[in-house]
Design a protein around this motif. Sequence first.
Motif, PDB file in Angstrom:
ATOM      1  N   GLN A   1      21.980 -45.469   4.313  1.00 21.20           N
ATOM      2  CA  GLN A   1      22.241 -46.852   4.709  1.00 21.20           C
ATOM      3  C   GLN A   1      23.434 -46.933   5.663  1.00 21.20           C
ATOM      4  O   GLN A   1      23.430 -47.720   6.614  1.00 21.20           O
ATOM      5  CB  GLN A   1      22.478 -47.728   3.475  1.00 21.20           C
ATOM      6  CG  GLN A   1      21.289 -47.841   2.542  1.00 21.20           C
ATOM      7  CD  GLN A   1      20.094 -48.551   3.172  1.00 21.20           C
ATOM      8  OE1 GLN A   1      20.081 -48.868   4.367  1.00 21.20           O
ATOM      9  NE2 GLN A   1      19.092 -48.819   2.369  1.00 21.20           N
ATOM     10  N   HIS A   2      24.436 -46.115   5.428  1.00 17.13           N
ATOM     11  CA  HIS A   2      25.573 -46.074   6.356  1.00 17.13           C
ATOM     12  C   HIS A   2      25.137 -45.554   7.725  1.00 17.13           C
ATOM     13  O   HIS A   2      25.598 -46.046   8.761  1.00 17.13           O
ATOM     14  CB  HIS A   2      26.687 -45.201   5.783  1.00 17.13           C
ATOM     15  CG  HIS A   2      27.441 -45.860   4.676  1.00 17.13           C
ATOM     16  ND1 HIS A   2      28.474 -46.742   4.899  1.00 17.13           N
ATOM     17  CD2 HIS A   2      27.300 -45.778   3.328  1.00 17.13           C
ATOM     18  CE1 HIS A   2      28.946 -47.178   3.739  1.00 17.13           C
ATOM     19  NE2 HIS A   2      28.250 -46.611   2.770  1.00 17.13           N
ATOM     20  N   ALA A   3      24.250 -44.578   7.729  1.00 21.29           N
ATOM     21  CA  ALA A   3      23.742 -44.045   8.999  1.00 21.29           C
ATOM     22  C   ALA A   3      22.971 -45.123   9.757  1.00 21.29           C
ATOM     23  O   ALA A   3      23.109 -45.261  10.985  1.00 21.29           O
ATOM     24  CB  ALA A   3      22.852 -42.834   8.736  1.00 21.29           C
TER      25      ALA A   3
ATOM     26  N   PRO B   1      27.284 -50.522  15.181  1.00 19.99           N
ATOM     27  CA  PRO B   1      28.416 -49.583  15.150  1.00 19.99           C
ATOM     28  C   PRO B   1      29.780 -50.226  14.988  1.00 19.99           C
ATOM     29  O   PRO B   1      30.716 -49.572  14.519  1.00 19.99           O
ATOM     30  CB  PRO B   1      28.305 -48.857  16.492  1.00 19.99           C
ATOM     31  CG  PRO B   1      27.513 -49.764  17.368  1.00 19.99           C
ATOM     32  CD  PRO B   1      26.546 -50.464  16.461  1.00 19.99           C
ATOM     33  N   ASP B   2      29.915 -51.492  15.329  1.00 16.45           N
ATOM     34  CA  ASP B   2      31.211 -52.162  15.190  1.00 16.45           C
ATOM     35  C   ASP B   2      31.493 -52.600  13.759  1.00 16.45           C
ATOM     36  O   ASP B   2      32.611 -53.014  13.441  1.00 16.45           O
ATOM     37  CB  ASP B   2      31.283 -53.383  16.111  1.00 16.45           C
ATOM     38  CG  ASP B   2      31.336 -52.996  17.587  1.00 16.45           C
ATOM     39  OD1 ASP B   2      31.739 -51.851  17.873  1.00 16.45           O
ATOM     40  OD2 ASP B   2      30.960 -53.831  18.432  1.00 16.45           O
ATOM     41  N   THR B   3      30.501 -52.510  12.891  1.00 16.98           N
ATOM     42  CA  THR B   3      30.699 -52.859  11.485  1.00 16.98           C
ATOM     43  C   THR B   3      31.565 -51.811  10.798  1.00 16.98           C
ATOM     44  O   THR B   3      31.332 -50.606  10.944  1.00 16.98           O
ATOM     45  CB  THR B   3      29.341 -52.960  10.763  1.00 16.98           C
ATOM     46  OG1 THR B   3      28.587 -54.025  11.337  1.00 16.98           O
ATOM     47  CG2 THR B   3      29.527 -53.209   9.277  1.00 16.98           C
ATOM     48  N   HIS B   4      32.548 -52.255  10.052  1.00 12.13           N
ATOM     49  CA  HIS B   4      33.398 -51.323   9.303  1.00 12.13           C
ATOM     50  C   HIS B   4      32.668 -50.955   8.022  1.00 12.13           C
ATOM     51  O   HIS B   4      32.268 -51.819   7.234  1.00 12.13           O
ATOM     52  CB  HIS B   4      34.747 -51.965   8.985  1.00 12.13           C
ATOM     53  CG  HIS B   4      35.758 -50.985   8.493  1.00 12.13           C
ATOM     54  ND1 HIS B   4      36.565 -50.251   9.341  1.00 12.13           N
ATOM     55  CD2 HIS B   4      36.088 -50.597   7.239  1.00 12.13           C
ATOM     56  CE1 HIS B   4      37.351 -49.464   8.637  1.00 12.13           C
ATOM     57  NE2 HIS B   4      37.080 -49.648   7.350  1.00 12.13           N
ATOM     58  N   ARG B   5      32.504 -49.649   7.785  1.00 15.56           N
ATOM     59  CA  ARG B   5      31.640 -49.165   6.710  1.00 15.56           C
ATOM     60  C   ARG B   5      32.446 -48.415   5.654  1.00 15.56           C
ATOM     61  O   ARG B   5      33.175 -47.470   5.968  1.00 15.56           O
ATOM     62  CB  ARG B   5      30.554 -48.258   7.294  1.00 15.56           C
ATOM     63  CG  ARG B   5      29.705 -48.976   8.345  1.00 15.56           C
ATOM     64  CD  ARG B   5      28.724 -48.054   9.036  1.00 15.56           C
ATOM     65  NE  ARG B   5      29.371 -46.973   9.784  1.00 15.56           N
ATOM     66  CZ  ARG B   5      29.872 -47.095  11.020  1.00 15.56           C
ATOM     67  NH1 ARG B   5      29.831 -48.277  11.639  1.00 15.56           N
ATOM     68  NH2 ARG B   5      30.432 -46.073  11.628  1.00 15.56           N
TER      69      ARG B   5
ATOM     70  N   TYR C   1      29.145 -41.136   8.141  1.00 12.34           N
ATOM     71  CA  TYR C   1      28.867 -42.390   8.833  1.00 12.34           C
ATOM     72  C   TYR C   1      29.713 -43.555   8.324  1.00 12.34           C
ATOM     73  O   TYR C   1      29.510 -44.690   8.748  1.00 12.34           O
ATOM     74  CB  TYR C   1      27.377 -42.739   8.702  1.00 12.34           C
ATOM     75  CG  TYR C   1      26.480 -41.694   9.326  1.00 12.34           C
ATOM     76  CD1 TYR C   1      26.334 -41.626  10.708  1.00 12.34           C
ATOM     77  CD2 TYR C   1      25.796 -40.771   8.543  1.00 12.34           C
ATOM     78  CE1 TYR C   1      25.521 -40.668  11.293  1.00 12.34           C
ATOM     79  CE2 TYR C   1      24.975 -39.811   9.124  1.00 12.34           C
ATOM     80  CZ  TYR C   1      24.852 -39.763  10.486  1.00 12.34           C
ATOM     81  OH  TYR C   1      24.047 -38.811  11.066  1.00 12.34           O
ATOM     82  N   SER C   2      30.617 -43.283   7.405  1.00  8.95           N
ATOM     83  CA  SER C   2      31.492 -44.339   6.899  1.00  8.95           C
ATOM     84  C   SER C   2      32.903 -44.145   7.428  1.00  8.95           C
ATOM     85  O   SER C   2      33.298 -43.042   7.816  1.00  8.95           O
ATOM     86  CB  SER C   2      31.511 -44.338   5.373  1.00  8.95           C
ATOM     87  OG  SER C   2      32.133 -43.168   4.882  1.00  8.95           O
TER      88      SER C   2
END
Length: 210
Positions: free
Chosen positions: A158-160, A167-171, A189-190
């Motif tokens: 899900q992070h991928a 991509p601008d979302t902070h994970r 990916y986090s």
Amino acid sequence: METLLQTLNSEHPILLLDADEVLLKFVETLEGHMLNHGFELRLTSFQISGNVYHKATNKLADPLQVKKLIGSFFDECVDHVPVVDGAVDAIAELSEHFQVAVLTNVPSHCRERRENSLREQGIHCPVISNKGDKGAAVKRFTDFTSGRTVFVDDLPPQHASVAELSPDTHRVHFVADKRLRAMIPQTEYSHARIDTWPELTHYLKDLLKA
């Protein structure tokens, strides 16, 4: 989702949370459900399929049987999954800084029951029923807001997905169950790996100040 977006402030930060193993003790409750149906979950790796055994025969359950067990779990138990320690106080505090929503792959026919269960336990957030990868759903939120969007989930795929489409979302990679968290490192990916709500609350409040 469109109805929810219409209620949000497009300039205010958004926090999107997975439910199972972020807000809710999914695996712990699933174990009990499987035992009640004659199966045992043996957590030897970070997955369900391949770790379920018939109690009577000690044989590995086939993938179709595991799928049926998970389906029956939601039908029978979605109202009775307890919240993760610290989550109620954390969401109350974070709601003062974020618009909080739950983005979960619960079956759509169980969405309202899950939302009601969370509310009865003290978590008052809208629940969105997703299917499959979450990247496209998260992108809908990031396209809507000019503020920061944060995504919290336990599953690396899900992070991928979110990293690719938003991509601008902070994970933040979060795994509530102590046994599971020991089996898997932080996904690449986090942006961060945090596994307790007090620590995550502090982290997210500091994030808004950065």
